[in-house]
Design an enzyme around this catalytic site. Structure first.
Site, short mmCIF file in Angstrom:
data_model
loop_
_atom_site.label_atom_id
_atom_site.label_comp_id
_atom_site.label_asym_id
_atom_site.label_seq_id
_atom_site.Cartn_x
_atom_site.Cartn_y
_atom_site.Cartn_z
CB CYS A 69 65.17 60.13 72.88
SG CYS A 69 64.72 60.05 74.62
CG HIS A 96 60.74 52.46 69.75
ND1 HIS A 96 61.91 51.72 69.78
CD2 HIS A 96 61.03 53.65 70.30
CE1 HIS A 96 62.85 52.43 70.34
NE2 HIS A 96 62.35 53.61 70.67
#
Length: 908
Positions: free
Chosen positions: A653, A815
């Site tokens: 991740c 992000h």
């Protein structure tokens, strides 16, 4: 062909074994959520009952005790729904809507079931219920759920509902319905579909579960018989299996039925049975004919049915203030047609309908729940009058069927084997008159053969409080004197954690994967012996969570102080016995097999040594240009995880490298940490999570390239081996100075509103752990590259939620949303992503005026996730550049300047 099929089948099994273990580990994590509240609930119950039961008639004190007690009562009474909600949330990526839907599912399912559960006799002259084609289903199969009479599915039902809810949530949370009913789209649809599915689930349970309930009772009875006739073998077997399952994290699923359901014993079966007692030391059986008068100690309350000859049970009427002689005289003349039931005795001893209250709260089924039920019932420590004229005090031993006949006869509560037992001809003389009644013991059996309160939990106390600390001391002393302080800091704290809280994993994991034979061959066996001896020697020490010192005081020492015969003194005796085995065994085996426990084994790699090795790697890089630094470090990581053949699954991740291995013993966590991991965690024995920050995805890609053969592993290993050798390193040539652009402007990648990073609900960004920048609340889903020309997509996360761009040498991270990595976490390579439509590829160059780097379905993202988007200049770039904000608040348009980065070596 046959060989090929076998290979395919074996490969399929190996691939799915890891995922199954991860699933089971996730299940256990879910089970731990409700289990975590049990210690406090148990404290409320224990303290509240202690205050209430010792209020000495002071109304305010009694009310305060009841007030505290009910706070624990409600938790135990509603364990199934707590399990349902916890499982639903665990398997739906912590979605609150899933928890709400699980509650709706549970409530409607039980409501549907209640309408088809019909009492055998509406006048309550006969017990049991008719359920579809099941006739006269016993009371133990029924429980009060949310005020409804429903099947007692207990935690099994909760887990079933939670699992189904999670499945329905994951399948329908993003559903789009026609516009006319569009209001019910998305997560609003989940509780609706749960209510609908509750109908067939309720019918299926009504068709099957009564049989399951009967089977659970048979299992409990079988275990009890094994315990009574097999010298505690049931606890011995349970103790080993429970400990052996610790590494897999599924021990909660194993012990839950025995702790919380009738598989661990049930008191509901004796509700309407006659009360027969064989007092300690007696060679005969007696009936209970009354109980001590609350207002006049030494006097007895006699049921009117026994005193006056009314047929049947007493039905509430009593005659108070009787001495034992007159009470026996009344009983002797009418005894043959009347009896006192356990339900009536409990209600009489507590002056209220306490038996039904215990049943309603689910405290009459399961080894642990029965212990808690007895602890708060108000009957322990109370005296009753027997038909031989003697008094008897009710304790845990009344119901504890545990011990062999050579030192005790097991539980004191008995039932006739069949028919009416014959009285012994010569009754015991009381006050000069043969007016007592006793019965032939050979015609009786234990009332609840499957029951010994706390038999499936109390075995933890001796080895957790004393055994493990002794083993820890042995491992510390087995370390060289100069390193015992180091060993103590790790092993000592782990052993103290076991003693104080009953949490043993920190200690067990210090040697579990290093020497599994020590865990399974010694530790688990001694744990089983602990369970066996506690059962065999007739202890009844309760607990709510684990065998901690706190629970020992609350549920062992305090009950013994009140005369309830929990026999908590056995804990230190058995613990010392185990310590005499633990200490020399662990000390000898640690030294004999040179186990590399903390403070022993090979020399630990220091940070200084690692940096020296890293410098050597950079030196070798100048002599072998086939591999870059990332590939070399990825190769070292691959070796640290046991090699490519040991990798079962690889993922990442934004900050974590996630690796599932086949054999965890081959993993070297020290090297992983020395390569820069801030920490290494395990969620299952084979699943490792290493925190590398934004390098996680880079390492994952590089390792994947090696595994897939895109990098020459044979040649790379030669480079790695050379770095590990002692040959003289070649001279390091000066690193050429590259031309660096003095000022770089970073542009906004999307339209939206600027927010400070402090408003981002993620500590990684809020605390600027990976870099500095700004947050954007996007107004549309069209995201473009953050520069005018030559912007390289350095990294595109496979989940589509995050990107790292190279703008003239500056690394910038985009992000999109918070926790959005979860949206496509389960997608396989090549599968279409949800929410994110990625338009760029890793390594590609793009421009602002070209098509978007990613198109985002912002409406769908907002249904479950916060869309705020951190836009960060990475820390590695900030080491060389000073960040100067251009815009910090207000609206921003795509392509407008956000930051100016000034090279720090620029001469003024």
């Amino acid at each position: 062909m046959q060989i090929s099929l076998v290979k395919i089948r074996n490969k399929f099994k190996q691939r799915n074994r890891g995922s199954f273990r991860q699933w089971v580990g996730k299940l256990s994590n879910g089970l731990m959520i409700p289990i975590a509240v049990l210690p406090l609930a148990g404290i409320f119950l224990g303290i509240g009952d202690a205050i209430s039961s010792n209020s000495s008639g002071i109304v305010g004190v009694k009310f305060f005790g009841e007030f505290i007690k009910q706070g624990g009562n409600v938790v135990f009474a509603n364990l199934p729904i707590l399990f349902a909600v916890a499982i639903a949330i665990t398997f739906s990526q912590d979605a609150g809507v899933a928890g709400f839907s699980a509650f709706v599912f549970w409530a409607t399912m039980n409501a549907f079931m209640s309408s088809l559960i019909i009492p055998v006799d509406a006048n309550n002259t006969a017990s049991g219920y008719n359920i579809l084609y099941w006739k006269a289903v016993p009371q133990s199969a029924i429980a009060s759920t949310l005020g409804l009479n429903s099947l007692s599915t207990s935690v099994f039902g909760g887990i079933i509902v939670g699992a189904l809810t999670a499945y329905l949530y994951n399948k329908f949370y993003a559903i789009r319905l026609p516009d006319v009913i569009g209001f019910f789209s998305g997560t609003r649809f989940v509780p609706i579909i749960c209510m609908t599915i509750a109908i067939p689930v309720a019918l299926l349970l009504l068709m099957v579960w009564p049989g399951v309930s009967i089977l659970l009772n048979l299992i409990g009875t079988g275990l009890g018989i094994l315990g009574g006739r097999g010298y505690g073998a049931n606890s011995l077997i349970f103790g080993y299996i429970e400990r052996a399952l610790i590494p897999f994290g599924v021990h909660h699923a194993f012990y839950a039925p025995l702790w919380y359901t009738s598989a661990g014993g049930s008191l509901q079966e004796i509700a309407n049975q006659q009360v027969w007692i064989r007092a300690p030391g007696s060679d005969y059986v007696t009936r209970v004919i009354g109980w001590e008068d609350f207002n006049t100690p030494g006097k007895w309350v006699i049921p009117a049915a026994l005193a006056n000859g009314t047929s049947g049970m007493m039905n509430g009427a009593t005659t108070t203030g009787q001495d034992s002689t007159s009470a026996l005289s009344k009983y002797m003349s009418k005894e043959s047609t009347n009896f006192l039931s356990w339900k009536e005795l409990v209600d009489g001893l507590t002056r209220k309908g306490n038996f039904d209250e215990l049943a309603k709260n689910g405290l009459l089924d399961g080894s642990n729940k029965i212990w808690i039920g007895l602890n708060q019932s108000g009957i322990l420590g109370k005296k009753v009058l027997l038909s031989d004229g003697k008094d008897y005090t009710i304790t845990f031993k009344t119901f504890a069927n545990t011990t062999p006949t050579f030192w005790s006869h097991g539980a004191h509560a008995l039932l006739p084997i069949s028919g009416t037992p014959s009285a012994i001809t010569n009754g015991v003389t009381v006050n000069g008159t043969a007016n007592s009644k006793t019965y032939n013991v050979s015609q009786f059996t234990v009332a609840v053969p499957s029951l010994n309160p706390a038999q499936y939990s109390q075995g933890k106390f001796p080895f957790m409080l004393i055994g493990i600390p002794a083993a820890g001391l042995a491992m510390i002393l087995a370390a060289p004197k100069g390193r015992r302080k180091e060993a103590s800091s790790i092993i000592g704290s782990a052993a103290f954690t076991s003693f104080l809280t009953g949490i043993t994993e920190p200690f067990e994991f210090t040697f579990l994967f290093l020497a599994p034979w020590l865990f399974y061959g010694i530790h688990a066996v001694l744990a089983a012996v602990s369970f066996w001896l506690m059962n065999l020697l007739s202890a009844n020490v309760g607990q709510t969570f684990s065998g901690s010192f706190i629970d020992f005081i609350l549920y062992g020492a305090l009950p013994d102080g009140r005369g309830w015969l929990a026999n908590s003194y056995l804990v230190p005796i058995i613990g010392i016995f185990l310590a005499l085995i633990y200490f020399p065994t662990f000390y000898f085996l640690t030294i004999r097999f040179n186990l590399a426990t903390p403070g022993r084994g090979g020399k630990l790699i220091t940070k200084k040594e690692y940096l020296a090795a890293k410098a050597a790697q950079k030196t070798d890089q100048t002599t072998n240009t086939n591999f870059n630094q990332t590939q070399i470090e990825a190769g070292m990581l691959l070796r640290a995880y046991g090699g490519s053949e040991n990798i079962a699954e690889l993922g990442a991740c934004i900050t974590k490298l996630r690796v599932t291995v086949k054999n965890p013993e081959l993993v070297n966590e020290t090297i992983i940490k020395d390569l820069g991991a801030a920490g290494v965690m395990r969620t299952t024995p084979t699943f490792f999570v290493a925190v590398f920050g934004t390098r996680a995805a880079v390492y994952k890609s590089a390792m994947q390239d090696i595994i897939q053969g895109k990098v020459n592993w044979t040649e790379l290993q030669k480079v790695l081996d050379k770095n590990d050798s002692t040959v003289e390193k070649p001279e390091i040539k000066p690193t050429p100075v590259l031309k660096v652009q003095d000022e770089i402007v970073i542009l906004s990648p999307v339209n939206g509103t600027l927010k400070p990073l402090t408003q981002v609900p993620d500590d990684t960004f809020k605390n600027r752990l990976v870099g500095d920048g700004i947050a954007i609340l996007p107004s549309d889903g069209h995201f473009k590259a953050p520069g005018d020309v030559g912007v390289k997509t350095e990294l595109a996360f496979p989940t589509g939620h995050a990107f790292i761009f190279d703008v003239d040498g500056v690394k910038v991270m985009l992000h999109i949303g918070i926790d959005t990595v979860k949206i496509n976490a389960d997608k396989k390579p090549g599968e279409q992503l949800e929410v994110f439509d990625v338009k760029t590829k890793q390594g590609e160059y793009t421009k602002l005026k070209s098509e978007s780097v990613v198109e985002v379905d912002l409406k769908k993202l907002k249904r479950k996730y916060d869309p705020i988007t951190p836009f960060i200049v990475m820390q590695e770039s900030l080491d060389n550049f000073k960040l100067v904000p251009i815009r910090q608040r207000g609206e921003i348009k795509v392509g407008q300047p956000l930051f100016k980065l000034i090279y720090k070596d620029k001469k003024s």
